[in-house]
Design a protein around this motif. Sequence first.
Motif, PDB file in Angstrom:
ATOM      1  N   LEU A 263      69.923  65.343  31.629  1.00  0.00           N
ATOM      2  CA  LEU A 263      70.096  66.576  32.433  1.00  0.00           C
ATOM      3  C   LEU A 263      71.561  66.944  32.825  1.00  0.00           C
ATOM      4  CD1 LEU A 263      67.112  66.168  34.907  1.00  0.00           C
ATOM      5  CD2 LEU A 263      66.790  66.873  32.528  1.00  0.00           C
ATOM      6  N   ALA A 264      71.738  68.339  32.927  1.00  0.00           N
ATOM      7  CA  ALA A 264      72.923  68.774  33.263  1.00  0.00           C
ATOM      8  C   ALA A 264      72.682  70.367  33.603  1.00  0.00           C
ATOM      9  CB  ALA A 264      73.952  68.749  32.127  1.00  0.00           C
ATOM     10  N   LEU A 265      73.832  70.741  34.227  1.00  0.00           N
ATOM     11  CA  LEU A 265      73.750  72.136  34.694  1.00  0.00           C
ATOM     12  C   LEU A 265      73.653  73.144  33.664  1.00  0.00           C
ATOM     13  CD1 LEU A 265      76.077  72.342  37.754  1.00  0.00           C
ATOM     14  CD2 LEU A 265      73.754  72.245  37.812  1.00  0.00           C
ATOM     15  N   THR A 298      64.111  68.220  36.539  1.00  0.00           N
ATOM     16  CA  THR A 298      64.801  67.295  37.558  1.00  0.00           C
ATOM     17  C   THR A 298      64.918  65.917  37.439  1.00  0.00           C
ATOM     18  OG1 THR A 298      62.529  66.809  38.673  1.00  0.00           O
ATOM     19  CG2 THR A 298      63.480  69.022  39.381  1.00  0.00           C
ATOM     20  N   GLU A 299      64.234  65.406  36.300  1.00  0.00           N
ATOM     21  CA  GLU A 299      64.434  64.225  36.095  1.00  0.00           C
ATOM     22  C   GLU A 299      63.870  63.882  34.662  1.00  0.00           C
ATOM     23  OE1 GLU A 299      62.955  59.710  37.625  1.00  0.00           O
ATOM     24  OE2 GLU A 299      62.224  61.547  38.415  1.00  0.00           O
ATOM     25  N   VAL A 309      59.426  64.351  31.020  1.00  0.00           N
ATOM     26  CA  VAL A 309      60.577  65.243  31.872  1.00  0.00           C
ATOM     27  C   VAL A 309      59.642  65.639  33.156  1.00  0.00           C
ATOM     28  CG1 VAL A 309      61.798  67.433  31.924  1.00  0.00           C
ATOM     29  CG2 VAL A 309      61.417  66.360  29.598  1.00  0.00           C
ATOM     30  N   VAL A 310      60.279  65.577  34.108  1.00  0.00           N
ATOM     31  CA  VAL A 310      59.597  66.012  35.384  1.00  0.00           C
ATOM     32  C   VAL A 310      60.386  67.401  35.811  1.00  0.00           C
ATOM     33  CG1 VAL A 310      59.246  65.766  37.915  1.00  0.00           C
ATOM     34  CG2 VAL A 310      59.453  63.622  36.193  1.00  0.00           C
ATOM     35  N   PHE A 311      59.390  68.316  36.141  1.00  0.00           N
ATOM     36  CA  PHE A 311      59.859  69.563  36.210  1.00  0.00           C
ATOM     37  C   PHE A 311      59.538  70.114  37.665  1.00  0.00           C
ATOM     38  CE2 PHE A 311      59.375  69.969  31.655  1.00  0.00           C
ATOM     39  CZ  PHE A 311      60.333  70.376  31.298  1.00  0.00           C
ATOM     40  N   ALA A 312      60.324  70.905  38.245  1.00  0.00           N
ATOM     41  CA  ALA A 312      60.007  71.801  39.456  1.00  0.00           C
ATOM     42  C   ALA A 312      59.466  73.224  38.802  1.00  0.00           C
ATOM     43  CB  ALA A 312      61.108  71.944  40.210  1.00  0.00           C
ATOM     44  N   ASP A 313      58.156  73.278  39.117  1.00  0.00           N
ATOM     45  CA  ASP A 313      57.512  74.369  38.725  1.00  0.00           C
ATOM     46  C   ASP A 313      56.659  75.251  39.825  1.00  0.00           C
ATOM     47  OD1 ASP A 313      56.036  76.037  36.900  1.00  0.00           O
ATOM     48  OD2 ASP A 313      54.458  74.862  36.136  1.00  0.00           O
ATOM     49  N   GLY A 314      57.621  76.090  40.289  1.00  0.00           N
ATOM     50  CA  GLY A 314      57.163  76.661  41.464  1.00  0.00           C
ATOM     51  C   GLY A 314      57.105  75.896  42.823  1.00  0.00           C
ATOM     52  N   LEU A 315      55.724  75.847  43.104  1.00  0.00           N
ATOM     53  CA  LEU A 315      55.674  74.892  44.569  1.00  0.00           C
ATOM     54  C   LEU A 315      55.001  73.541  43.792  1.00  0.00           C
ATOM     55  CD1 LEU A 315      54.522  77.145  47.024  1.00  0.00           C
ATOM     56  CD2 LEU A 315      56.738  76.255  46.927  1.00  0.00           C
TER      57      LEU A 315
END
Length: 338
Positions: A263-265, A298-299, A309-315
């Motif tokens: 992961l990276a910016l 995020t991970e 892959v762990v995603f932040a998906d809205g809330l």
Amino acid sequence: MTGLTADMVVDGREPRAPVLARNGRLLGYVLAPVSRAGDHLDTQVWLADVDDVGVARRVTTDTATESRPRWSEDSGALFFLSDRTDRGTPQLHRFAVAEGTVTALTTWRAGIIDHLPLAAPDHLPLAASGDLPLAASGLVALLAEDEPTEEDERRARDRDDAIVAGERESRARLRLLDLDTGTITTPDVFGDRHVVELRQRPDGGPLAVLTQASADNDHGPRSGRLHLFDHVTGSVQDLGPVAADARSLAWWPAEDGWHLGYLALTPPALHAGTAVFDLALGSRVLRNRTADLSMCPTELCQTDAAALVVFADGLNTTVARLGSARPTSRSCRRIRDA
């Protein structure tokens, strides 16, 4: 039924850093208090039996900060960090599952930052004698700063803690612990670069090593490079620079050979969230695998197959498996939302 109270929240404990043994039978994790009392966060390492739901036991009885559980390849030992001997200075410990005993493995005066028990390669070259393979004994890769010198100790006693930019910067270095002898060696690799993260190839092959020019939080994350380190031969291969704030290394096999992700910016707008970058080691082709997704990764989690892959998906939190090499929205197969 008793309702949720403020005291229950403050005094509660939560599981963190779960790690599943390779045999799939035991789950190690850290139990940490929600709030902190005093200068130190006292945590505990626990084991849960996967086949017997609700049955868990504490590994140690000491009052200490315990963290970073990692399983041995044979699932017979759980390694973790603990500062039970010297508060604030974590050392590597090993819990032998069969014996139920905990053994301290290091007394490194600077403390251990991170560790990775290494698996032996599938095919090892023979030693000079021709009868024993190289690296046949157990090894644990360590991340640790240099031990303090006499000058460092004098400055600490005299409270001479002035900080001069560019001078006396602490850097984590790769070190190898021989479990048979207890000896810690420091391979002469990566020059004076700060080592951020390690991840071994799942077949017991080389280590992917992420380094930065320094540990400085402003400059370091924008100077990352990726390397391959062969712990059997001691050889190093430089894979080149990585995107800013790189982390979360993961290997996976594919039809065209091994891939290494992180992961990276997201360039060029480095404030625009993170992306999953996929480096095909055979062709050295680098792809942004999440370029067209609205979710933010995020991970990145290494498995025996394609990475998770762990995603932040809205809330919500979404877990997806990295799919084909084509960098589109179908590159990630959604597993579940939380």
